[in-house]
Structures are given as C-alpha cells and as structure tokens.
Design an enzyme around this catalytic site. Structure first.
Site, PDB file in Angstrom:
ATOM      1  N   GLY A  38       0.780  -1.234   0.000  1.00 14.91           N
ATOM      2  CA  GLY A  38       0.000   0.000   0.000  1.00 14.91           C
ATOM      3  C   GLY A  38       0.809   1.280   0.000  1.00 14.91           C
ATOM      4  O   GLY A  38       0.315   2.331  -0.413  1.00 14.91           O
ATOM      5  N   ASP A  94       0.873   3.223   4.174  1.00 13.84           N
ATOM      6  CA  ASP A  94      -0.270   3.914   3.589  1.00 13.84           C
ATOM      7  C   ASP A  94      -1.215   4.435   4.666  1.00 13.84           C
ATOM      8  O   ASP A  94      -1.643   5.584   4.629  1.00 13.84           O
ATOM      9  CB  ASP A  94      -1.020   2.997   2.605  1.00 13.84           C
ATOM     10  CG  ASP A  94      -1.346   1.624   3.198  1.00 13.84           C
ATOM     11  OD1 ASP A  94      -1.017   1.365   4.382  1.00 13.84           O
ATOM     12  OD2 ASP A  94      -1.931   0.791   2.474  1.00 13.84           O
ATOM     13  N   ASP A  97      -4.224   2.259  11.065  1.00 14.23           N
ATOM     14  CA  ASP A  97      -5.588   1.921  11.476  1.00 14.23           C
ATOM     15  C   ASP A  97      -5.518   1.555  12.963  1.00 14.23           C
ATOM     16  O   ASP A  97      -5.540   2.435  13.821  1.00 14.23           O
ATOM     17  CB  ASP A  97      -6.081   0.778  10.576  1.00 14.23           C
ATOM     18  CG  ASP A  97      -7.535   0.413  10.794  1.00 14.23           C
ATOM     19  OD1 ASP A  97      -8.155   0.947  11.721  1.00 14.23           O
ATOM     20  OD2 ASP A  97      -8.069  -0.432  10.059  1.00 14.23           O
ATOM     21  N   LYS A 125      -6.683   6.677  10.746  1.00 11.47           N
ATOM     22  CA  LYS A 125      -8.114   6.590  11.038  1.00 11.47           C
ATOM     23  C   LYS A 125      -8.402   7.036  12.471  1.00 11.47           C
ATOM     24  O   LYS A 125      -7.640   6.729  13.386  1.00 11.47           O
ATOM     25  CB  LYS A 125      -8.596   5.148  10.858  1.00 11.47           C
ATOM     26  CG  LYS A 125      -8.820   4.775   9.412  1.00 11.47           C
ATOM     27  CD  LYS A 125      -9.554   3.448   9.294  1.00 11.47           C
ATOM     28  CE  LYS A 125      -9.565   3.000   7.850  1.00 11.47           C
ATOM     29  NZ  LYS A 125     -10.163   1.664   7.690  1.00 11.47           N
ATOM     30  N   VAL A 147     -11.076   2.908   2.926  1.00  9.40           N
ATOM     31  CA  VAL A 147     -10.681   3.760   1.798  1.00  9.40           C
ATOM     32  C   VAL A 147      -9.825   3.001   0.794  1.00  9.40           C
ATOM     33  O   VAL A 147      -9.142   2.029   1.151  1.00  9.40           O
ATOM     34  CB  VAL A 147      -9.905   5.014   2.292  1.00  9.40           C
ATOM     35  CG1 VAL A 147     -10.842   5.992   2.962  1.00  9.40           C
ATOM     36  CG2 VAL A 147      -8.763   4.627   3.213  1.00  9.40           C
ATOM     37  N   ARG A 159      -5.750   0.396  -6.464  1.00 11.71           N
ATOM     38  CA  ARG A 159      -4.505   1.036  -6.004  1.00 11.71           C
ATOM     39  C   ARG A 159      -4.106   2.185  -6.924  1.00 11.71           C
ATOM     40  O   ARG A 159      -3.423   3.116  -6.515  1.00 11.71           O
ATOM     41  CB  ARG A 159      -3.351   0.020  -5.992  1.00 11.71           C
ATOM     42  CG  ARG A 159      -3.464  -1.057  -4.937  1.00 11.71           C
ATOM     43  CD  ARG A 159      -2.131  -1.779  -4.802  1.00 11.71           C
ATOM     44  NE  ARG A 159      -2.263  -3.093  -4.181  1.00 11.71           N
ATOM     45  CZ  ARG A 159      -2.296  -3.297  -2.877  1.00 11.71           C
ATOM     46  NH1 ARG A 159      -2.226  -2.289  -2.043  1.00 11.71           N
ATOM     47  NH2 ARG A 159      -2.397  -4.521  -2.399  1.00 11.71           N
TER      48      ARG A 159
HETATM   49  P1  XMP Z   1      -3.305  -1.633  11.156  1.00 11.60           P
HETATM   50  O1  XMP Z   1      -4.647  -1.935  11.771  1.00 11.60           O
HETATM   51  O2  XMP Z   1      -2.298  -2.682  11.441  1.00 11.60           O
HETATM   52  O3  XMP Z   1      -3.609  -1.697   9.614  1.00 11.60           O
HETATM   53  O4  XMP Z   1      -2.847  -0.238  11.480  1.00 11.60           O
HETATM   54  C1  XMP Z   1      -2.720  -1.219   8.702  1.00 11.60           C
HETATM   55  C2  XMP Z   1      -2.935  -1.917   7.386  1.00 11.60           C
HETATM   56  O5  XMP Z   1      -4.304  -2.329   7.201  1.00 11.60           O
HETATM   57  C3  XMP Z   1      -4.715  -2.040   5.891  1.00 11.60           C
HETATM   58  N1  XMP Z   1      -5.864  -1.135   5.980  1.00 11.60           N
HETATM   59  C4  XMP Z   1      -6.551  -0.661   4.942  1.00 11.60           C
HETATM   60  N2  XMP Z   1      -6.401  -0.879   3.622  1.00 11.60           N
HETATM   61  N3  XMP Z   1      -8.221   0.558   3.195  1.00 11.60           N
HETATM   62  C5  XMP Z   1      -7.238  -0.248   2.750  1.00 11.60           C
HETATM   63  O6  XMP Z   1      -7.105  -0.418   1.548  1.00 11.60           O
HETATM   64  C6  XMP Z   1      -8.443   0.821   4.494  1.00 11.60           C
HETATM   65  O7  XMP Z   1      -9.345   1.579   4.847  1.00 11.60           O
HETATM   66  C7  XMP Z   1      -7.554   0.155   5.419  1.00 11.60           C
HETATM   67  N4  XMP Z   1      -7.476   0.176   6.766  1.00 11.60           N
HETATM   68  C8  XMP Z   1      -6.427  -0.636   7.074  1.00 11.60           C
HETATM   69  C9  XMP Z   1      -3.535  -1.414   5.209  1.00 11.60           C
HETATM   70  O8  XMP Z   1      -2.883  -2.414   4.477  1.00 11.60           O
HETATM   71  C10 XMP Z   1      -2.626  -0.943   6.300  1.00 11.60           C
HETATM   72  O9  XMP Z   1      -1.251  -0.974   5.956  1.00 11.60           O
END
Ligand code: XMP
Length: 180
Positions: A38, A94, A97, A125, A147, A159
C-alpha cells in the site's frame, strides 16, 4: 465510491510531509523503508520531494482479514531490505488503522539495530489506535471508513486511483486476503 481526498489535496499533503521530514532530518542521510504494497504510491511521490541522501528499502507485511477487516496474524518479510544497522530509518506506510502493523514492523526492525526509527503514514483513522506507538508524520486524519486509491486496495483493486475514495460497506466482501 465517494472521493475523500483529491489529487491536489494529496499533492499538498505529501509536500507538507516532505517539509516536516526535511525540517527534522536536514541533510542527514536516511533509509526510507516502504511497507508493501500500500505504501508504493506515497513512497514514489515522497522520495521525489526529499533532497537529503536517501536509500530505499522495502518490507512486506501481510495479514489475513475477516469480514469486519480486523487485523489477523501478521507476517513480515525483510528479504528486500539491505543492512540498516546504524542508519536512520524512516518507515513509510499507507494507513495507520489499529497500529498493529506499524508497531510490529518497528519492533522487528529495531532488532536490526538502526540508529533511529521514525514513521510516516499518509492516512490515520480516527479512534482506532490499539497500540502505544503513534506515527511521527501523518498526512491526513480521516474518519473510520474503508478507503481505496493512491496505493490502497480492496481485493488488490483500485490502487491506481489518483485520489482517495471511500468504499461503501455494501461493496466489502465477506472474507478477503489482504496484502497490505
Ligand atoms: P493496522 O490496523 O495494522 O492496519 O494499522 C494497517 C494496514 O491495514 C490495511 N488497511 C486498509 N487498507 N483501506 C485499505 O485499503 C483501508 O481503509 C484500510 N485500513 C487498514 C492497510 O494495508 C494498512 O497498511
């Protein structure tokens, strides 16, 4: 799909991140480590805005996600990363979360004894953080929505969108393999 961040907003945001990073590192050499897949678009745009000497490395973080896109087991592959011992590392991802990905990559990378580790993310987020770590540089704070675009995927699609868009929950499938 609804546009959340336009191409111009993303350009401005990346420019802002580059200025903050330059303000902190000056002309010191840094090793930029992108977390696949990402971060690719941000990585490409960001490094072209930085003037200090940089090396680029990549790591792959993959997790299995269930219906509500909560993080599952994470595996991190460092095969594409050259030696970082004694170097100043800037991790690029990217989206932040829950933060588990960045925390685990940071923790495993620290075993390779870099001089320092900081992190930059395009998106963060709201109200989702489950770890103590916070990214050092954040492009945009966004609501808790799924997203896509500018490197972010849904089932490995979208992507290549030049903007960031929200995906309707109705479009999210039951079980998917996420490849970060
Ligand atoms: P964490 O929860 O470990 O997640 O912070 C990080 C990874 O989760 C994916 N991710 C998303 N990918 N749209 C996406 O396309 C989203 O809204 C989303 N939220 C989490 C992403 O790979 C990120 O590196």
């Amino acid at each position: 799909m609804k546009q959340l961040l336009s191409e111009q907003e993303l350009r401005d945001g990346v420019g802002r991140l580059a200025r903050e990073i330059t303000r902190d590192y000056g002309v010191r050499p840094i090793t930029i480590v992108g977390i696949l897949t990402g971060s690719l678009v941000l990585l490409a745009d960001l490094i072209r805005q930085l003037d200090m000497p940089i090396r680029v490395g990549l790591v792959q973080a993959s997790s299995y996600r269930g219906p509500n896109t909560t993080p599952g087991e994470l595996s991190i592959n460092f095969d594409m990363l050259s030696d970082v011992e004694g170097r100043e590392v800037l991790l690029v991802d990217d989206i932040f979360d829950t933060g588990h990905t960045l925390e685990q990559v940071t923790s495993q990378l620290s075993e390779k004894q870099p001089a320092s580790i900081r992190s930059v993310v395009l998106l963060r987020k709201a109200n989702r953080r489950e770890v103590s770590l916070s990214p050092d540089y954040v492009g945009f704070d966004i609501p808790n929505v799924f997203v896509v675009g500018y490197g972010l995927d849904y089932n490995d699609q979208y992507r290549n969108l030049p903007h960031v868009a929200t995906l309707d929950p109705a479009d999210l499938g039951a079980v998917e393999q996420d490849s970060s």
